[in-house]
Scaffold this motif. Structure first.
Motif, short mmCIF file in Angstrom:
data_model
loop_
_atom_site.label_atom_id
_atom_site.label_comp_id
_atom_site.label_asym_id
_atom_site.label_seq_id
_atom_site.Cartn_x
_atom_site.Cartn_y
_atom_site.Cartn_z
N SER A 1 0.83 -1.21 0.00
CA SER A 1 0.00 0.00 0.00
C SER A 1 0.86 1.25 0.00
N MET A 2 1.94 1.24 0.81
CA MET A 2 2.83 2.41 0.86
C MET A 2 3.52 2.61 -0.49
N ASN A 3 3.93 1.51 -1.11
CA ASN A 3 4.57 1.60 -2.41
C ASN A 3 3.62 2.21 -3.44
N GLU A 4 2.35 1.81 -3.37
CA GLU A 4 1.37 2.37 -4.29
C GLU A 4 1.14 3.85 -4.05
N ASP A 5 1.11 4.26 -2.74
CA ASP A 5 0.94 5.68 -2.42
C ASP A 5 2.11 6.50 -2.92
N VAL A 6 3.34 5.99 -2.74
CA VAL A 6 4.54 6.72 -3.19
C VAL A 6 4.53 6.86 -4.71
N ASN A 7 4.13 5.79 -5.39
CA ASN A 7 4.06 5.86 -6.85
C ASN A 7 3.04 6.90 -7.30
N GLN A 8 1.91 6.97 -6.59
CA GLN A 8 0.91 7.97 -6.94
C GLN A 8 1.42 9.38 -6.72
N PRO B 1 -0.37 14.25 -10.55
CA PRO B 1 -0.29 15.66 -10.10
C PRO B 1 -1.25 15.95 -8.96
N HIS B 2 -0.70 16.51 -7.89
CA HIS B 2 -1.51 16.85 -6.72
C HIS B 2 -1.28 18.28 -6.24
N TYR B 3 -0.22 18.95 -6.71
CA TYR B 3 0.20 20.23 -6.13
C TYR B 3 0.01 21.34 -7.16
N TRP B 4 -0.66 22.42 -6.71
CA TRP B 4 -0.96 23.54 -7.59
C TRP B 4 0.23 24.50 -7.67
N SER B 5 0.47 24.99 -8.86
CA SER B 5 1.51 26.00 -9.07
C SER B 5 1.21 26.75 -10.36
N ARG B 6 0.98 28.06 -10.20
CA ARG B 6 0.69 28.89 -11.35
C ARG B 6 -0.55 28.40 -12.12
N GLY B 7 -1.56 28.00 -11.38
CA GLY B 7 -2.82 27.59 -11.99
C GLY B 7 -2.86 26.20 -12.57
N GLU B 8 -1.80 25.40 -12.34
CA GLU B 8 -1.78 24.03 -12.86
C GLU B 8 -1.32 23.07 -11.76
N PRO C 1 7.82 15.30 -7.82
CA PRO C 1 9.18 15.55 -8.34
C PRO C 1 9.27 16.86 -9.12
N ASP C 2 8.23 17.14 -9.92
CA ASP C 2 8.25 18.40 -10.67
C ASP C 2 8.21 19.60 -9.74
N GLN C 3 7.39 19.48 -8.68
CA GLN C 3 7.29 20.59 -7.73
C GLN C 3 8.61 20.80 -6.99
N LEU C 4 9.26 19.71 -6.58
CA LEU C 4 10.56 19.83 -5.90
C LEU C 4 11.61 20.42 -6.84
N GLU C 5 11.57 20.03 -8.09
CA GLU C 5 12.52 20.58 -9.06
C GLU C 5 12.30 22.07 -9.24
N GLU C 6 11.02 22.48 -9.27
CA GLU C 6 10.72 23.91 -9.40
C GLU C 6 11.21 24.69 -8.18
N VAL C 7 11.01 24.13 -6.98
CA VAL C 7 11.48 24.81 -5.76
C VAL C 7 13.01 24.92 -5.75
N SER C 8 13.68 23.83 -6.13
CA SER C 8 15.15 23.85 -6.17
C SER C 8 15.65 24.88 -7.17
#
Length: 331
Positions: free
Chosen positions: A288-295, A300-307, A312-319
């Protein structure tokens, strides 16, 4: 065309069933064409009504009592309504299906209704298909109008038989031929089935082996075995005290009532089962944890600039923003 062919086959079957049931309204009829049979059985007429009334009275003798007949004579629709009610009691139609009784529905529906009614006539156990009654054939052959023709059978210049007798003779021959063909088909089917069963038995070798795999020991089976052993020992003690003690100089064996061994075994088995359940729950939790991590990584769950963006994409944007801010501070 397929529907018309099905209607013709069914009307021949129903007409043959009426002849087999000795219906008096078809005894003197020698119909050969399916269209003529459809005209008789599916087109509204007094003859058709008489046939249907005879079938109903054959199923229910009270249907033809004199009192009921007198009431029907005063009300012509009463007979139609009573036949519809009888059909409802037999679960073959509804009491409101008066069009079916009068013959105002499709021929195929009428023929199905007649076929179902004929199967309910007591003693009418003729099989499906066109059958010629040998007794009817003999009565027809030895009728008074056919005696001169039978007398001339030894004469080589015999005149042709009438058309209806030819049809009866032809029907009898075709019936015997069809019976032989059906018997051959059944024999071939039985032979094929026997071969398939022998092949299946040869493939299932375990059916012939006497050795059986040992059963798996479980806590429940161990408790059953311990209970059976205790029962056998108690029974033996009773038999010894009542029947064998007088013939034996030894004291009866003493059986210990200690149950520590069985209790310890039971506790160990329960602990083993508990550990297995914990391992199974741990495996389910990990999946179950593996499935949650994969999800989190793929959906996409995090909003940024209306999308919405993935983690990983959000962390890359913050970095990227952090590096750009640090470079601006140093300059």
């Amino acid at each position: 065309m397929a529907g018309v062919s099905k209607e013709k086959q069914l009307v021949r079957h129903v007409y043959a069933a009426l002849q087999a049931a000795s219906c008096p309204f078809v005894e003197d009829l020698y119909l050969q064409e399916a269209d003529t049979m459809l005209q008789l059985l599916c087109v509204p007429s007094q003859h058709r009504t008489d046939i249907l009334a005879w079938i109903c009275s054959s199923i229910n003798p009270n249907f033809a009592n004199s009192k009921a007949m007198s009431v029907r004579a005063k009300d012509p629709d009463m007979l139609t309504k009573e036949m519809a009610v009888l059909g409802q009691e037999l679960m073959l139609c509804k009491a409101s299906d008066l069009g079916l009784i009068r013959g105002n529905v499709s021929p195929y529906r009428q023929l199905q209704f007649l076929e179902q009614l004929l199967t309910l006539i007591p003693g009418c156990n003729k099989p499906a298909g066109r059958r010629i009654d040998e007794e009817i054939l003999l009565n027809e052959l030895f009728a008074a109008e056919n005696v001169p023709q039978l007398t001339q059978m030894l004469n080589p210049t015999l005149d042709p038989w009438p058309a209806h007798i030819k049809a009866l003779l032809k029907g009898t021959k075709s019936s015997h031929k069809q019976s032989r063909e059906e018997a051959a088909d059944v024999a071939a089917l039985l032979q094929a089935t026997q071969s398939a069963l022998e092949k299946l038995q040869s493939e299932c070798e375990f059916l012939n082996s006497e050795a059986q795999s040992p059963g798996v020991c479980s806590p429940s089976s161990l408790r059953v075995v311990a209970g059976d052993l205790h029962q056998l020992m108690a029974t033996f003690s009773h038999v010894y005290e009542t029947d064998l003690r007088a013939y034996c100089s030894r004291d009866p064996p003493s059986f210990s009532t200690e149950t520590d061994v069985f209790q310890r075994v039971r506790l160990l088995l329960l602990a083993c089962n508990t550990e297995l359940d914990m391992l199974n729950a741990l495996s389910d939790t990990s999946a179950s944890m593996n499935e949650d991590v994969n999800q989190l990584q793929t959906q996409p769950h995090y909003w940024s600039r209306g999308e919405k963006h993935t983690l990983p994409d959000q962390l890359e944007e913050v970095s990227r923003r952090s590096r750009r801010l640090l470079s601006m501070l140093h300059t």
